[in-house]
Write a protein that holds these residues in place. Structure first.
Motif, PDB file in Angstrom:
ATOM      1  N   CYS A 147       0.905  -1.148  -0.079  1.00  0.00           N
ATOM      2  CA  CYS A 147       0.164   0.009  -0.083  1.00  0.00           C
ATOM      3  C   CYS A 147       0.705   1.201  -0.036  1.00  0.00           C
ATOM      4  N   PHE A 189      -0.272   3.931   1.104  1.00  0.00           N
ATOM      5  CA  PHE A 189      -0.629   4.771   2.410  1.00  0.00           C
ATOM      6  C   PHE A 189      -0.263   3.996   3.692  1.00  0.00           C
ATOM      7  N   CYS A 242      -2.225   3.888   6.759  1.00  0.00           N
ATOM      8  CA  CYS A 242      -3.426   4.511   7.746  1.00  0.00           C
ATOM      9  C   CYS A 242      -3.158   3.850   9.095  1.00  0.00           C
ATOM     10  N   CYS A 287      -4.345   0.741  10.430  1.00  0.00           N
ATOM     11  CA  CYS A 287      -4.346  -0.472   9.307  1.00  0.00           C
ATOM     12  C   CYS A 287      -2.889  -1.101   9.614  1.00  0.00           C
ATOM     13  N   ASN A 334      -8.024   3.442  -1.923  1.00  0.00           N
ATOM     14  CA  ASN A 334      -7.903   4.641  -1.433  1.00  0.00           C
ATOM     15  C   ASN A 334      -7.988   5.918  -2.635  1.00  0.00           C
TER      16      ASN A 334
END
Ligand code: SAM
Ligand code: SF4
Length: 350
Positions: free
Chosen positions: A36, A38, A40, A43, A112
């Protein structure tokens, strides 16, 4: 009571996948990557998680083969997720291929949306039916804090591009975390002028207590959906927008999820609530997950998984069907409010 296995693959029933408790399983969520762009807060840790070996990740062809075999047994609806599906090479080809598989009625993607705008039309052309975009806050600074990487502008562009190329519905997924004090009214206002469907998701204890993927889940951070619905109604009323009204079956956006939907008077879009904890939907759960490294996971909250990768790589269709039938037979009756799983959400496919 657990029923004897009634799946199509042993020829007892018609073209329908039924689990060991008699639930009809027709919805497959596929995590196409554990990577990913990102991080988060809820997560993934800032440094990321140890990535899977490239050779362990299912190829595009292996995923498509699994879908074909699943469709023969009653899988009708597919969701592509991750990690972040937009970073998976060949993702558009996969969608095009899945779309052509007989028996598949819909294909959706959760993303996302970072970098989506320039390729939204390509996804539409490939046959993607629906798109869910994750956005937990409308505040640029809070967004940066929460995702640790992203900028909100690109996500907003992705939402606008999704509407412009004709995705319908476009849903916004928003995980609700009490400590973040998100601008819920701001999200509700989004649904007034645009046909957007904002769904508030209860913060789930996935990954916590694993010792390596601690996401910092805490029960006090969960805002139960009923409480949130009242908060939004009160704030909307105070702002002169009226209170939330329940939406009937015909007014709900298309999809296979368990959200309950409401709308503000005169709004183009809806507001949904996904109560995974406060009012769980295990008894009607219709889903199965396939992880990026080829494990079938019958329940998000249970680490019991069934490896289908070797069967897909070296076995016959019957071998794959055997693993699938076994996974269905052992799908748990409920998540039993379990806190913590070995894999975090980015590795399961939320
Ligand atoms: N990267 C994509 C995205 O963020 O949309 C797809 C994968 S992400 C794991 C899928 C969804 O799971 C996102 O909507 C994310 O907000 C949600 N999610 C992740 N961890 C969660 C948690 N602990 N509780 C509730 N939802 C969570
Ligand atoms: Fe990435 Fe989605 Fe997890 Fe955020 S929720 S870190 S975007 S996989």
């Amino acid at each position: 009571m657990r029923l004897p296995l009634l799946s199509n693959w042993i020829g007892v029933l018609g073209p329908m996948a039924v689990d060991g408790l008699g639930r009809n399983i027709d919805y497959l969520r596929i995590s196409v990557t554990d990577k990913c762009n990102f991080r988060c807060l809820y997560c993934m840790p800032d440094e990321g998680v140890p990535l899977l070996q490239h050779c362990d990740i299912l190829t595009i062809e292996e995923i498509a083969r699994f879908v074909r075999i699943g469709a023969e047994g009653g899988i009708k609806h597919i969701r592509i997720t991750g990690g972040e599906p937009l970073v998976r090479k060949g993702i558009i080809d996969l969608i095009r291929e899945i779309k052509q598989i007989p028996g598949i009625e819909s294909i959706a993607m959760t993303t996302n949306a970072f970098g989506l705008a320039p390729v939204a039309q390509d996804f539409k052309d490939a046959g993607l039916d629906r798109i869910n975009i994750s956005l937990d806050t409308l505040d640029p600074e809070q967004f940066k804090y929460l995702t640790r990487r992203g900028t909100i502008d690109q996500v907003i562009e992705g939402i606008e591009a999704s509407l412009a190329v004709g995705f319908d519905p476009v849903k916004i997924n928003s995980v609700v975390i009490r400590a973040l004090n998100q601008d819920f009214l701001g999200f509700a206002k989004l649904t007034m002028d645009k046909p957007l469907h904002v769904r508030f998701i209860e913060f789930m204890p996935v990954g916590h207590q694993s010792g390596i993927n601690d996401t910092g889940w805490n029960e006090t951070d969960v805002i139960p959906s009923d409480e949130l619905r009242n908060i939004i109604s009160d704030r909307a009323e105070a702002a002169g927008l009226g209170r939330l009204e329940a939406v009937d079956k015909d007014g709900k956006p298309a999809g296979n999820g368990p959200a309950s939907y409401y709308k503000l008077p005169g709004a183009q879009g809806t507001i949904g609530f996904i109560s995974s904890l406060s009012n769980h939907f295990c008894s009607t759960c219709n889903r199965l997950r396939l992880t990026a490294d080829g494990y079938l996971r019958p329940c998000l909250f249970s680490d019991d998984e069934y490896c289908v990768r070797e069967a897909l790589r070296y076995g016959s269709d019957d071998d794959v069907k055997g693993v699938l039938a076994n996974a269905l037979e052992h799908k748990p009756d409920s998540h039993h409010y379990r806190v913590g799983t070995d894999r975090n959400m980015s590795k399961i496919g939320g």
